[in-house]
Design an enzyme around this catalytic site. Sequence first.
Site, short mmCIF file in Angstrom:
data_model
loop_
_atom_site.label_atom_id
_atom_site.label_comp_id
_atom_site.label_asym_id
_atom_site.label_seq_id
_atom_site.Cartn_x
_atom_site.Cartn_y
_atom_site.Cartn_z
N SER A 99 0.74 -1.15 0.39
CA SER A 99 -0.23 -0.36 0.30
C SER A 99 0.46 0.96 0.37
O SER A 99 1.84 1.68 -0.88
CB SER A 99 -0.94 -0.07 1.11
OG SER A 99 -2.06 1.01 1.48
N ASP A 239 -1.23 1.09 -3.94
CA ASP A 239 -2.45 -0.23 -4.91
C ASP A 239 -3.85 0.40 -5.12
O ASP A 239 -4.94 -0.49 -5.21
CB ASP A 239 -2.62 -1.50 -3.68
CG ASP A 239 -3.36 -1.77 -2.37
OD1 ASP A 239 -2.74 -0.28 -1.70
OD2 ASP A 239 -3.57 -2.20 -2.23
N ASP A 241 -6.43 1.55 -3.74
CA ASP A 241 -7.09 1.42 -2.97
C ASP A 241 -7.86 2.55 -1.77
O ASP A 241 -8.99 2.90 -1.10
CB ASP A 241 -7.19 0.20 -2.51
CG ASP A 241 -6.68 0.30 -0.91
OD1 ASP A 241 -5.08 1.22 -0.57
OD2 ASP A 241 -6.41 -0.80 0.40
#
Length: 473
Positions: A99, A239, A241
């Site tokens: 992340s 990533d 999100d």
Amino acid sequence: MSSLKFGTSGLRGLVTDLVGWPSYAYASAFFRSVSSNGDRRQVVIGRDLRDSSPGIAETVASAAAAAGFEAIDCGALPTPALALEAMRRGAYAVMVTGSHIPEDRNGLKFYRPDGEITKDDEIAILAALGDVTAVGEMPTSGPATSEPGAVARYHRRYSDAFAPEILGGLRIAVYQQSSVARDLLTDLLASFGANVTPIGRSETFVPIDTEAHRPEDIAFIREVMASGDFDALVTTDGDADRPLVADGAGQIVRGDVLGLITARYLGVDTVVVPVTAGSALEQSGGFSRVVRTKVGSPFVIAGMEQATEAGAQAVVGFEANGGFLLGSDVTLGGRVLPALPTRDAMLPILAALAAARAAGTSLADLVTSLDAGEMASDRLPNTPSERSGAFLDRLRDEGFRGAFLRPIGSPQSVDEQDGIRIGLDGGRSIHFRASGNAPELRCYAEAKTARDAQDLVRWGLTAAAAAMTEQAS
């Protein structure tokens, strides 16, 4: 001792602790923990753009083959795109990503066919880990089956649900850096009529944190937006999100404010958020119900499920980092956007920009109209959990808490759901919690002005560091 541990969203740790056998063991434990469920024995595997991610993804594929699962390689793609592909296939999923954390760290996110794993699933994986490590061998397998269409299907999810030209005429800078969604985001915004300019593409990994912003990221965004050439700047974490959106003046829009705008745009009745989200949701959000949880998407997902069982018609969840979870199907102008109960960056980016354009106002003015107050956050890096845990334990003592906070105000309320969140006089709050992703103590503050919120955070981290040093001596 290994740095690997489950945090707010998946397994995280140093690359040196994850590559090779450890990633094989954790992936194998995941497959063992779900092997008796009777679901389709297929797993889709994705990754971000870190240098270590391709090799770890290959190891995960080997573990899948050894466990009797068909491995489908989806390549580099956003985590929500991988989750969508898993739901489409009725398959499991493993995303190799750290992340927003630095490149010397990485991680694994695990998905069932119906979405992210829960905290109970994490316990089951850890229970199965002992059986795997007893084997001590790491077989290799041939390449996984390739699936190049997952990104295109994720793109269609939004092009099918939103009307054409919802962003017509908007001038948007896409800060591409090393986001796995950098090309997808550019193409998607342009497909809705925006004038898109890609900037800042990087071939080395850039750890964009959409909640605790690095000074260099803030400076870069303000410099870009100072030209007056853009109405907004958008990007995501590694990533994709979690979104980051800045207005025309280069002011970064808080993640929970993005969530508030998005939830209103979608017309939902129930929102589920962690304790770190601002109080404007209850005060002026206009929702039938606001549910508060611990920090982390598994807790938000559990809250959405409980709200649905309690009769909520349209449920969403979002976090202070901007990640948005769609717990129910929603209809937009006769077009259906299906539920996707995992953190997603695309939906809040699209909805916030579309909401501003539909209102005929700038993004900055739309945010101002919400009267959401101001929040700030920062962290003390390199703070082991033992130190931060001991400090939080002291804060639970009423006597220590009152003395500790005396320089900034009087405690009015205490929420110990995740760390210690303390309501102060004057409608302010300060919140300390240990990060679930890295060895650091995080501090959040809410106040009427940005300066007051920032001052509270600066004071909080300085005072916490002094208290921990005193306690250790």
